[in-house]
Design an enzyme around this catalytic site. Structure first.
Site, PDB file in Angstrom:
ATOM      1  N   GLN A 168      -3.370  -6.820  -7.186  1.00 20.71           N
ATOM      2  CA  GLN A 168      -3.842  -7.451  -5.954  1.00 20.71           C
ATOM      3  C   GLN A 168      -5.233  -6.903  -5.631  1.00 20.71           C
ATOM      4  O   GLN A 168      -5.409  -5.711  -5.423  1.00 20.71           O
ATOM      5  CB  GLN A 168      -2.906  -7.195  -4.781  1.00 20.71           C
ATOM      6  CG  GLN A 168      -3.326  -8.010  -3.552  1.00 20.71           C
ATOM      7  CD  GLN A 168      -2.590  -7.615  -2.299  1.00 20.71           C
ATOM      8  OE1 GLN A 168      -2.732  -6.498  -1.819  1.00 20.71           O
ATOM      9  NE2 GLN A 168      -1.806  -8.537  -1.760  1.00 20.71           N
ATOM     10  N   ASN A 177      -3.710  -6.709  11.945  1.00 20.99           N
ATOM     11  CA  ASN A 177      -5.110  -6.265  11.994  1.00 20.99           C
ATOM     12  C   ASN A 177      -5.969  -7.073  12.952  1.00 20.99           C
ATOM     13  O   ASN A 177      -7.143  -7.359  12.688  1.00 20.99           O
ATOM     14  CB  ASN A 177      -5.725  -6.269  10.588  1.00 20.99           C
ATOM     15  CG  ASN A 177      -5.259  -5.089   9.757  1.00 20.99           C
ATOM     16  OD1 ASN A 177      -5.076  -3.988  10.270  1.00 20.99           O
ATOM     17  ND2 ASN A 177      -5.065  -5.309   8.468  1.00 20.99           N
ATOM     18  N   TYR A 190      -7.586  -8.875   6.151  1.00 22.25           N
ATOM     19  CA  TYR A 190      -8.616  -8.240   5.342  1.00 22.25           C
ATOM     20  C   TYR A 190      -9.773  -9.217   5.108  1.00 22.25           C
ATOM     21  O   TYR A 190      -9.814 -10.277   5.704  1.00 22.25           O
ATOM     22  CB  TYR A 190      -8.001  -7.685   4.058  1.00 22.25           C
ATOM     23  CG  TYR A 190      -6.952  -6.640   4.370  1.00 22.25           C
ATOM     24  CD1 TYR A 190      -7.298  -5.479   5.056  1.00 22.25           C
ATOM     25  CD2 TYR A 190      -5.609  -6.828   4.047  1.00 22.25           C
ATOM     26  CE1 TYR A 190      -6.340  -4.525   5.391  1.00 22.25           C
ATOM     27  CE2 TYR A 190      -4.649  -5.884   4.381  1.00 22.25           C
ATOM     28  CZ  TYR A 190      -5.025  -4.733   5.062  1.00 22.25           C
ATOM     29  OH  TYR A 190      -4.066  -3.804   5.411  1.00 22.25           O
ATOM     30  N   ASN A 230      -3.353 -10.959   5.856  1.00 22.97           N
ATOM     31  CA  ASN A 230      -3.170  -9.697   6.586  1.00 22.97           C
ATOM     32  C   ASN A 230      -4.422  -9.139   7.249  1.00 22.97           C
ATOM     33  O   ASN A 230      -4.511  -7.944   7.506  1.00 22.97           O
ATOM     34  CB  ASN A 230      -2.568  -8.634   5.660  1.00 22.97           C
ATOM     35  CG  ASN A 230      -1.179  -9.000   5.180  1.00 22.97           C
ATOM     36  OD1 ASN A 230      -0.682 -10.087   5.456  1.00 22.97           O
ATOM     37  ND2 ASN A 230      -0.543  -8.114   4.454  1.00 22.97           N
ATOM     38  N   HIS A 262      -6.308 -11.145  -2.385  1.00 22.01           N
ATOM     39  CA  HIS A 262      -5.662 -10.868  -1.093  1.00 22.01           C
ATOM     40  C   HIS A 262      -6.436 -11.584   0.010  1.00 22.01           C
ATOM     41  O   HIS A 262      -7.427 -11.080   0.529  1.00 22.01           O
ATOM     42  CB  HIS A 262      -5.628  -9.368  -0.846  1.00 22.01           C
ATOM     43  CG  HIS A 262      -4.656  -8.948   0.217  1.00 22.01           C
ATOM     44  ND1 HIS A 262      -3.981  -9.847   1.026  1.00 22.01           N
ATOM     45  CD2 HIS A 262      -4.224  -7.712   0.611  1.00 22.01           C
ATOM     46  CE1 HIS A 262      -3.194  -9.185   1.860  1.00 22.01           C
ATOM     47  NE2 HIS A 262      -3.326  -7.887   1.631  1.00 22.01           N
ATOM     48  N   THR A 269       0.837  -1.192   0.000  1.00 23.92           N
ATOM     49  CA  THR A 269       0.000   0.000   0.000  1.00 23.92           C
ATOM     50  C   THR A 269       0.876   1.248   0.000  1.00 23.92           C
ATOM     51  O   THR A 269       1.787   1.359   0.809  1.00 23.92           O
ATOM     52  CB  THR A 269      -0.918   0.002   1.233  1.00 23.92           C
ATOM     53  OG1 THR A 269      -1.802  -1.118   1.147  1.00 23.92           O
ATOM     54  CG2 THR A 269      -1.736   1.284   1.317  1.00 23.92           C
TER      55      THR A 269
END
Length: 362
Positions: free
Chosen positions: A101, A238, A183, A181, A178, A28
Site C-alpha cells: 500500500q 483525519n 491521506y 482515510n 491509498h 499501520t
C-alpha cells in the site's frame, strides 16, 4: 466444521491466482525502525501468509514527505527495497500474494517524524485537527501544511510511480494506492482539505484529477493488473467527512478508475469502529461504475463475508484487526476456532510484543 465455499474458493486477480478470497487489510504497525522494513516485519507478514489469498501491507511512504507517522516504512531507497524483498519472499513461501500500500500522509504528520529536508504538504494550507505522536517529543499538534505548488504536485505523482516500480523490483506482486482515510490523495478529493481553484481543485473533476493521474501513470509504469486503489467515501478519519455532491463525485471517480482497468477497488467502511456508516447505495453505485474486482472491508467475520460474496457484493474480503492477533486467521475460520483478542496498547509500539507473539490455534 464451518463451510465457506465462496470465501475459500480460488480467485484470479489479473494474472495472479489467489488461493482464496481472504485478504489481510493494510494496517499501520510502526515497526519499521529507521523507516526500513526489517526481519521482524518479514516474520510478521510471513506468519500471516499461510492460508491467505492476498496480503496488503501497511501504508508505505513513496517519499520522505510522506513519512508522517513514526516508524512507518518507505519505498524510495535501496535499503527499503531490500527490506521489502525479505517480506515478499516470506509471504511467497506461504503461498500468498502481497501488494504494497503506497501511502503519502500529506497533512497528517509532523516535522519531527520526517527526515531532514522533509516537509508536511497538502493541497491547501489547512491544518488537520488533533495531534500526531512523535518519538522525539510525544504528542504534537498537527502543523499548518505547505500548500503544494504545481511542480510539487507533479513531483508527488512521480514519487508514487517510482515507489510502485520499486515495489515490483522488491518482488512484491503489486501496489494499492491509498486514496482513503484522509491521506494525501483523499485530501485532494475532499473540498474540506482541497480549496484550490486551479486545475487540481474547485470542481469535482479537478479534485479527482490527482487520484486519476497517479493511477494512470502507475498503470503505465507497472501494468493495470498490478495496481489497486483504496477509497473511503463518507470517511470521517483525519478530519474529513461528507460534502455536497459526494455520491456523484465518487461514482465518477470509480468510473474513471475502472476505465484504466485497475486490478481492484478497495472500499473502506469503518462504521464497525464508530465511523459514520457508508450507505449501501454508494457502495453499489461505485461497484457498478468501476466494473471490476471489488474488495469489501469493514468489520467482517467469516459468516458475513460468505454471505456478501454469495450475494455478489464483491469478489474479495479484507480482514483487519482480527489478523493482528490471529496469524492463522484463515485456519481458525475453517476450524471454527475462537479468535485471540488484540491488545490495542501494542498496535503501534516498537518490538515483537503484540506483533509476532500471538499464539496459533492448537
Amino acid at each position: 466444521m464451518p463451510s465457506y465455499p465462496h470465501l475459500f474458493s480460488p480467485f484470479e486477480l489479473g494474472d495472479l491466482t489467489l488461493q482464496n478470497r481472504v485478504v489481510m487489510a493494510p494496517m499501520t504497525r510502526s515497526r519499521a525502525v529507521g523507516n526500513v522494513p526489517n526481519d521482524l516485519m518479514a516474520e510478521y507478514y510471513g506468519a500471516r501468509a499461510a492460508g491467505a489469498g492476498l496480503l496488503i501491507t501497511e501504508g508505505t511512504a513513496p517519499s520522505p514527505n510522506g513519512l508522517g507517522y513514526p516508524r512507518i516504512p518507505g519505498l524510495f531507497s535501496p535499503a527499503q527495497i531490500e527490506g521489502w524483498r525479505k517480506v515478499a519472499e516470506a509471504v511467497h513461501d506461504g503461498d500468498a500474494r502481497i501488494f504494497a500500500q503506497i501511502m503519502h500522509t500529506g497533512r497528517i504528520g509532523h516535522p519531527l517524524n520526517l527526515p531532514e529536508g522533509g516537509k508536511v504538504v497538502a493541497p491547501s494550507a489547512i491544518a488537520a485537527p488533533g495531534e500526531m505522536y512523535t518519538d522525539a517529543e510525544g504528542a504534537k499538534a498537527h502543523p499548518v501544511p505547505h500548500a503544494m505548488t504545481e511542480a510539487e504536485i507533479h513531483q508527488a505523482i512521480d514519487e508514487f510511480v517510482s515507489a510502485s516500480r520499486n515495489a515490483l523490483a522488491a518482488g512484491l506482486d503489486g501496489v494499492e494506492l491509498h486514496g482513503a482515510n484522509g491521506y494525501l490523495i483523499d485530501q485532494f478529493i475532499n473540498p474540506i482539505t482541497n480549496q484550490r481553484t486551479d486545475g487540481w481543485g474547485g470542481t469535482p473533476e479537478a479534485r479527482n484529477r490527482f487520484a486519476i493521474e497517479i493511477a494512470r501513470r502507475t498503470v503505465e509504469a507497472i501494468g493495470a493488473q498490478r495496481v489497486g486503489i483504496r477509497l473511503s467515501p463518507y470517511g470521517a478519519f483525519n478530519g474529513l467527512g461528507a460534502f455536497e455532491g459526494i455520491d456523484e463525485q465518487f461514482v465518477a471517480l470509480a468510473r474513471e478508475l475502472g476505465a484504466l482497468g485497475l486490478a481492484y477497488l478497495h472500499v473502506v467502511d469503518h462504521s464497525a469502529m464508530g465511523a459514520p456508516e457508508v450507505p449501501e447505495s454508494i457502495k453499489t453505485a461505485m461497484r457498478d461504475a468501476f466494473g471490476g474486482t471489488v474488495i469489501l472491508s469493514g468489520g467482517y467475520d467469516a459468516d458475513r463475508a460468505e454471505v456478501d460474496l454469495a450475494a455478489g457484493k464483491g469478489e474479495l474480503v479484507a480482514f483487519g484487526r482480527p489478523y493482528i492477533s490471529n496469524p492463522d486467521l484463515p485456519q481458525r475460520f475453517l476450524k471454527g476456532a475462537d479468535l485471540n483478542a488484540p491488545n490495542p496498547d501494542t498496535f503501534y509500539t516498537p518490538g515483537a510484543t503484540g506483533y509476532t507473539d500471538y499464539p496459533r490455534a492448537a
